[in-house]
Every structure is written in C-alpha cells, then in structure tokens.
Design an enzyme around this catalytic site. Structure first.
Site, mmCIF file in Angstrom:
data_model
loop_
_atom_site.group_PDB
_atom_site.id
_atom_site.type_symbol
_atom_site.label_atom_id
_atom_site.label_comp_id
_atom_site.label_asym_id
_atom_site.label_seq_id
_atom_site.Cartn_x
_atom_site.Cartn_y
_atom_site.Cartn_z
ATOM 1 N N ARG A 197 -10.191 0.178 15.639
ATOM 2 C CA ARG A 197 -10.115 0.864 14.348
ATOM 3 C C ARG A 197 -11.250 0.376 13.456
ATOM 4 N NH1 ARG A 197 -4.398 0.907 11.224
ATOM 5 N NH2 ARG A 197 -4.888 -1.312 10.934
ATOM 6 N N LYS A 217 0.843 -1.194 0.000
ATOM 7 C CA LYS A 217 0.000 0.000 0.000
ATOM 8 C C LYS A 217 0.883 1.251 0.000
ATOM 9 C CE LYS A 217 -0.410 -0.142 5.044
ATOM 10 N NZ LYS A 217 -1.317 -0.174 6.204
#
Length: 394
Positions: free
Chosen positions: A145, A46
């Site tokens: 999260r 990423k």
C-alpha cells in the site's frame, strides 16, 4: 472539546446513535491489560472515529494516561483534533499533500513519510514555519500500500530522512495485512521483516527510533511480541471485532454505538398488499400490521438490508418488509402485541433479551462491521450517554 456530540437525546426522536463512554473506557482498559508494561496506546479516530464521533471519543481518551496520542488518515482530521483542543501527538497514517505542510508544522502534527519529494517539501515548509516536523516513516512489510521497502533501498530513504534539515525522525511503523486471519504465519513474517529492518538501520546508521509501532487491533489481541513502544487501537476501541477469526476470550469488548429511532405510523393491511418501492414484498396473512420507521439509506442504513434485516421493538425482532427507502423503512409488527406509534426502535443494540450487532447487520448487508459503522452518516446525531470528564451527561 465537544463539537459534534450531544449529551441528551432530546430532539433526536427520528434517529440517534448513542455512544457509550463507559464502553470506550472498558475496551481501552481491556486492551491495555493485554500489553506489556510500558507500552502506550494510540486511539485511531479517523473517519470521525469510525463513525462514532471523533469529538466524543477523544474526550474520553483524553482522560486515560496511557494514551500517547491519536492516529488519523488526513490532514483535515488531524486539524479537527487540534481545534477540539488536544495537545497530544497526532499522526497522519496516510499521504499528506503539500498544501498542508506548513500547517502540519505549525500544529505539530506527525505525518507519515515514504516519498523523497515529501522529505524535501516538508523540510522547506518547516523552515518557512519556523518549526521542525516530527515524522513517522512508513514501511511496507506486506500490504503493498504505502511505505518504503525493508531493505537496502529503504535504508537509503531512512538515511536521507535522518539527514534532512528540520525533520525529526521520531517514529517508524508498518501495518499488518492478515493479523485478523486464522493463519498467523504471514503476520509473523511481517514482524520479522520489520524487526530485521530496524536492526539494519541501527547497524548502518547507529540510530534507534524513539517510537516503533506495528500492532493494530488484531495485533493487540493476538501478537504480544508486536507490542512495541505504542500500539494502534482501531476497531476494537469501538467494541467491534477485527474478524470472526480473532479469538474473543483474550480481550473482552463492549460495543460503543447503539442506534435508535421511533415508530411513526402503524397500519393494518390484508393479503396482497405490496410494500415499498417495486412492491418486492406482498403480504399473505389475513391481517398484517406494518410499522413505518423514519430511517433509511440517507442516514447510512444500507438499502441492501431490504427484506433481510430486522429491528427490535418491545424486545422482539421485527423483520424489514420490502425495500429500505432513502428516509424510511417498513417492518412487520404483527407478532409484537401492543406495538404502536411512538415505540422505541432499536436498530443496533439490545432491547430485552434480544441484541442486533453491527457484525450481524454487516454480514446481512454484504458489508463488514468497519464499513457499516463508518457509513452511519452525519445526519444521525451522536448522543453521549454516561460520564465524560467526570460529569454525568444524559
């Protein structure tokens, strides 16, 4: 396959980031040697492979038989990997927005799921696309999260996912919050929560997920009991350490990125000369030799290294004088005999017996190595050194 990566530094005299494919292979082999037999690896690429070039890094990882696939953060990153040519699985670790669902199905991308509306909308998109979607259920075991809770409520979500048409529950994963800290107890608690939740799912539904994954970079090094079906190699893939607390004698690593420039101007000034914006540095020596380097915060080299960082010229450290500008910086070469215009400048890497690491610059700039690497932006060409796919590109 090689979009966005070069194989020569020709035309890159101003600045370039050199990416070492041999270091990528070394790091992956080191981590793989620390896994139990049968555990495969995911390359986390990423944010343009943590600033190292997704195209270049993926080209190396495609050679490795134990690389199951890749992990990214967004649909656009997954789409790029498909366009670059990989046929291996690609997981989106974050939330995927509905506009991308039909393309996710068409491209056979694996989204993370943890919301009821996502299940419903993915199912509808899969039906329209005429392809089932393989999903990976995110579980929150301590990050707060994303992810379902590892309890009866989370079990209800898993049951809904298992019974949603056109969705295949391929994987289930969680993410460590403190695996890179000295105290291992919180991570052990996360492992236990995750394992207990998988057992609860098996007992209540009879279903065993084909792919379970939990380990990140620190987990690969420090928690062999978390080596499930696959592990996710992130920062360690790039030869950088998750933190100072992670042991460095278990899995050896080599930095993948070096950063280079050239001296474009050298001048001599007397005492009292002010250097750069604001005149925050004033020379005191009878003669100070100042070299100008055409790199600045416009390239992602942090302004916070003003008056603190150093570069390497002719194997010696040259301190930055005054403020780092958007496109240039000045360094002191008074104590580097022979330093002249055209000299190679090592901003990250090794020259002679001196080395400047990403960790060092991260500490000095108030960042950490992940952030520093990701911050080297697209204005800086990435140049692949060494061999990729068996060919020598220099």
């Amino acid at each position: 396959m090689y979009s966005g990566i070069r194989f020569s530094n020709e035309g890159c005299d101003r600045v370039y980031a050199q990416i070492d494919p041999d270091a990528i292979r070394f790091n992956m082999e080191s981590m793989h040697d620390n896994l139990r037999e049968g555990t495969q690896m995911i390359g986390v690429i990423k944010t343009n492979a943590y600033g190292h070039s997704a195209a270049g890094v993926m080209a190396v990882l495609e050679e490795l038989p134990y690389v199951w696939g890749y992990a990214v953060a967004t649909f656009e990153e997954a789409q790029e990997l498909r366009e670059l040519g990989t046929e291996r699985p690609v997981i989106i670790l974050g939330y995927s927005f509905p506009y991308a669902y039909e393309e996710i199905a068409a491209m056979e991308i694996r989204p993370a799921v943890f919301r009821q509306d996502t299940l419903e909308e993915l199912s509808a998109a899969a039906e329209r696309a005429g392809k089932d979607i393989r999903i990976h259920i995110a579980v929150d075991t301590g990050m707060s999260r994303i992810g379902v809770t590892p309890d009866e409520e989370g079990l209800k979500f898993v049951e809904r996912a298992l019974n949603t048409p056109h969705l295949i529950a391929e994987g289930i994963f969680t993410h460590f919050a403190k695996a890179d800290e000295e105290d291992k107890a919180p991570t052990m608690e996360q492992i236990d929560l995750y394992d207990d939740f998988l057992e609860l799912i098996r007992q209540k539904t009879g279903y065993t997920f084909p792919i379970a994954h939990i380990s990140n970079s620190a987990g690969i090094i420090r928690f062999p009991q978390a080596n499930k079906d696959i592990v996710r190699a992130g920062i360690t893939l790039y030869g950088l350490w998750p933190s100072d607390e992670v042991e460095r004698d278990i899995v050896p690593l080599r930095p993948v990125m070096s950063l280079y420039s050239r001296v474009v101007f050298v001048k001599e000034v007397g005492p009292g000369a002010r250097v750069s914006y604001g005149g925050t540095y004033t020379t005191t020596r009878k003669v100070t030799r100042i070299a100008t380097i055409p790199v600045g915060y416009g390239d992602g080299y942090p302004r916070s290294l003003s008056g603190r960082g150093e570069v390497l010229i002719r194997g010696k450290r040259a301190p930055i004088l005054g403020r780092v500008c958007m496109d240039q910086m000045m360094v002191d070469v008074t104590d580097i005999p022979g330093a002249r215009e055209g000299d190679l400048v090592t901003l990250i890497g090794t020259d002679g017996g001196e080395t400047i690491t990403m960790e060092e610059l991260g500490d000095l700039s108030g960042r950490f190595n992940y952030e520093f690497a990701c911050g080297i932006n697209e204005r800086v060409p990435r140049v692949m050194a060494g061999k990729v796919d068996g060919s020598d590109h220099k």
